[in-house]
Every structure is written in structure tokens, then in C-alpha cells.
Design an enzyme around this catalytic site. Sequence first.
Site, PDB file in Angstrom:
ATOM      1  N   HIS A   1     -14.881  45.901 -30.002  1.00  0.00           N
ATOM      2  CA  HIS A   1     -15.662  44.409 -30.879  1.00  0.00           C
ATOM      3  C   HIS A   1     -14.795  43.440 -30.813  1.00  0.00           C
ATOM      4  O   HIS A   1     -15.573  42.269 -31.132  1.00  0.00           O
ATOM      5  CB  HIS A   1     -16.068  45.014 -32.563  1.00  0.00           C
ATOM      6  CG  HIS A   1     -17.502  46.255 -32.046  1.00  0.00           C
ATOM      7  ND1 HIS A   1     -16.790  47.836 -32.672  1.00  0.00           N
ATOM      8  CD2 HIS A   1     -18.723  46.207 -31.661  1.00  0.00           C
ATOM      9  CE1 HIS A   1     -18.032  47.903 -32.852  1.00  0.00           C
ATOM     10  NE2 HIS A   1     -18.844  47.286 -32.292  1.00  0.00           N
TER      11      HIS A   1
ATOM     12  N   LYS B   1     -30.023  54.948 -40.085  1.00  0.00           N
ATOM     13  CA  LYS B   1     -29.247  56.054 -39.057  1.00  0.00           C
ATOM     14  C   LYS B   1     -28.798  56.197 -40.896  1.00  0.00           C
ATOM     15  O   LYS B   1     -28.152  56.045 -41.795  1.00  0.00           O
ATOM     16  CB  LYS B   1     -27.675  54.745 -38.718  1.00  0.00           C
ATOM     17  CG  LYS B   1     -28.158  54.231 -37.828  1.00  0.00           C
ATOM     18  CD  LYS B   1     -27.522  53.275 -36.478  1.00  0.00           C
ATOM     19  CE  LYS B   1     -27.757  52.770 -35.103  1.00  0.00           C
ATOM     20  NZ  LYS B   1     -27.155  51.549 -34.895  1.00  0.00           N
TER      21      LYS B   1
ATOM     22  N   ARG C   1     -21.236  45.956 -22.477  1.00  0.00           N
ATOM     23  CA  ARG C   1     -20.577  46.729 -21.535  1.00  0.00           C
ATOM     24  C   ARG C   1     -20.746  47.043 -19.949  1.00  0.00           C
ATOM     25  O   ARG C   1     -19.801  46.373 -19.624  1.00  0.00           O
ATOM     26  CB  ARG C   1     -19.806  47.677 -22.176  1.00  0.00           C
ATOM     27  CG  ARG C   1     -19.855  47.566 -23.238  1.00  0.00           C
ATOM     28  CD  ARG C   1     -19.854  48.642 -24.835  1.00  0.00           C
ATOM     29  NE  ARG C   1     -20.564  48.887 -25.102  1.00  0.00           N
ATOM     30  CZ  ARG C   1     -21.569  49.926 -25.549  1.00  0.00           C
ATOM     31  NH1 ARG C   1     -20.550  50.583 -26.250  1.00  0.00           N
ATOM     32  NH2 ARG C   1     -22.943  49.891 -26.114  1.00  0.00           N
TER      33      ARG C   1
ATOM     34  N   SER D   1     -18.585  53.147 -30.359  1.00  0.00           N
ATOM     35  CA  SER D   1     -18.306  53.985 -31.727  1.00  0.00           C
ATOM     36  C   SER D   1     -19.046  54.726 -32.094  1.00  0.00           C
ATOM     37  O   SER D   1     -18.095  55.664 -32.786  1.00  0.00           O
ATOM     38  CB  SER D   1     -19.394  52.559 -33.104  1.00  0.00           C
ATOM     39  OG  SER D   1     -18.750  51.350 -33.216  1.00  0.00           O
TER      40      SER D   1
HETATM   41  O1  PNS Z   1     -24.668  47.384 -33.212  1.00  0.00           O
HETATM   42  P1  PNS Z   1     -26.096  47.743 -33.281  1.00  0.00           P
HETATM   43  O2  PNS Z   1     -26.298  49.009 -33.918  1.00  0.00           O
HETATM   44  O3  PNS Z   1     -26.421  47.394 -31.888  1.00  0.00           O
HETATM   45  O4  PNS Z   1     -26.587  45.823 -34.211  1.00  0.00           O
HETATM   46  C1  PNS Z   1     -27.867  46.683 -33.680  1.00  0.00           C
HETATM   47  C2  PNS Z   1     -28.540  44.547 -34.597  1.00  0.00           C
HETATM   48  C3  PNS Z   1     -28.059  45.494 -35.623  1.00  0.00           C
HETATM   49  C4  PNS Z   1     -28.011  43.619 -33.821  1.00  0.00           C
HETATM   50  C5  PNS Z   1     -30.426  45.362 -34.803  1.00  0.00           C
HETATM   51  O5  PNS Z   1     -30.501  46.108 -35.262  1.00  0.00           O
HETATM   52  C6  PNS Z   1     -30.849  43.706 -35.334  1.00  0.00           C
HETATM   53  O6  PNS Z   1     -30.672  42.646 -35.304  1.00  0.00           O
HETATM   54  N1  PNS Z   1     -31.027  44.259 -36.833  1.00  0.00           N
HETATM   55  C7  PNS Z   1     -31.945  43.645 -37.759  1.00  0.00           C
HETATM   56  C8  PNS Z   1     -33.259  43.663 -37.843  1.00  0.00           C
HETATM   57  C9  PNS Z   1     -34.175  42.460 -36.200  1.00  0.00           C
HETATM   58  O7  PNS Z   1     -33.599  41.631 -36.664  1.00  0.00           O
HETATM   59  N2  PNS Z   1     -34.618  43.562 -35.730  1.00  0.00           N
HETATM   60  C10 PNS Z   1     -35.230  42.675 -34.949  1.00  0.00           C
HETATM   61  C11 PNS Z   1     -34.697  42.990 -33.182  1.00  0.00           C
HETATM   62  S1  PNS Z   1     -35.355  42.108 -31.759  1.00  0.00           S
END
Ligand code: PNS
Length: 160
Positions: free
Chosen positions: A19, A43, A92, A130
Site C-alpha cells: 500500500h 468483514k 498486483r 493484508s
Molecule cells: O481493500 P479492499 O477491501 O479491496 O477495498 C475495497 C473497496 C473499499 C475499494 C470497495 O469495497 C468499495 O469501494 N466499497 C465502498 C462501497 C461501494 O462503493 N461499492 C460499490 C463498488 S463498485
Amino acid sequence: MRTSVAIYPGSFDPVTNGHLDLIARGEQMFDSLIVAVLRNTEKAPLFTVAERVEMLREVTKQWPGVEIDIFDGLLVDYARKRGAGVILRGIRAVSDYEYELQMALMNRKLEPRLETVFMLPGEPYSYLSSKLVREIAQLGGPLGGLVPDVVEQRLRAKIT
Ligand code: PNS
């Protein structure tokens, strides 16, 4: 939408060197980079949102253009609220691509003016996550080179 405000969203449970590598690249590219921690109710996180924010602030304090924030709800709504025109995400390996493509296209459908920019982390971080860091910490393995020192200390303290 012409803007050089970018949002780097994620769970950051906890922030890894991968990150950080991406934040360093984003910080070079955008006037302002908001690292946004999702307040995720689904989660079961290892660290609370407050702890994750604290660690992120500590490890990014050398960059004045980087802000750490918390968001909930739709990412596109948060981006609109913050006046951001870019979502920054890291890819990645090929395995990340499908999920990232789906999210990027859905976000584009929800807000066509918001652009997702993908960056590649340095190769040493291409297998780092993570989730694996939490597992290694829980099983007492070495974390050198995977997370910043402050995160390693917090992991050890959390798990013992
Ligand atoms: O680190 P992560 O868990 O892969 O991040 C995922 C994240 C936070 C980018 C994604 O879950 C997100 O944007 N959540 C917010 C809710 C949202 O907008 N959902 C629609 C996404 S298309």
C-alpha cells in the site's frame, strides 16, 4: 472532470509496504491524495478503523499532500463529496484484474466523470496482501519487509 484530487480507497487492515509503495507513487502523480478507509460493517477486521487510520497517518506523515480519511456508503458519493476525479487502485497480478475491472466499470456506470487509475506496485510487493500479513502475524512468522515497523509492533501487540 479536471482535477488532481485522487482517492485511494481500501480496507487497509493493516497498511502494508505494498500500500505504501502505491501511496508513494500516487503522491507523485496527484496534487492531493486521499487515502480513504472503508468503515466496513460486513468483514470482521483485526484492527478497528481508528487503529488503521492511526497507523496510516503515522506511516504517511512525510507526505503533506496525503490525507487519511474514513468513508462509508458508496465510494462514488464520497468522491463527489470530496471533489475527487480519480480513484486510485493497485493491481498486483492478473488475479486482481477481474475484481478491479468489475468495480471500476460499476463505479463508472454510477459516476461517468470519475476515472479509475490503476498502478502497479513494485515487484517485491506483488504477492503481498493484508490478509496474508494477518495470517503470518497470527502464526508467529516473520514480517520483515512486509509492513512498516510501527505496523509490525501493533500486530505483535494485538496478537499476543
Ligand atoms: O481493500 P479492499 O477491501 O479491496 O477495498 C475495497 C473497496 C473499499 C475499494 C470497495 O469495497 C468499495 O469501494 N466499497 C465502498 C462501497 C461501494 O462503493 N461499492 C460499490 C463498488 S463498485
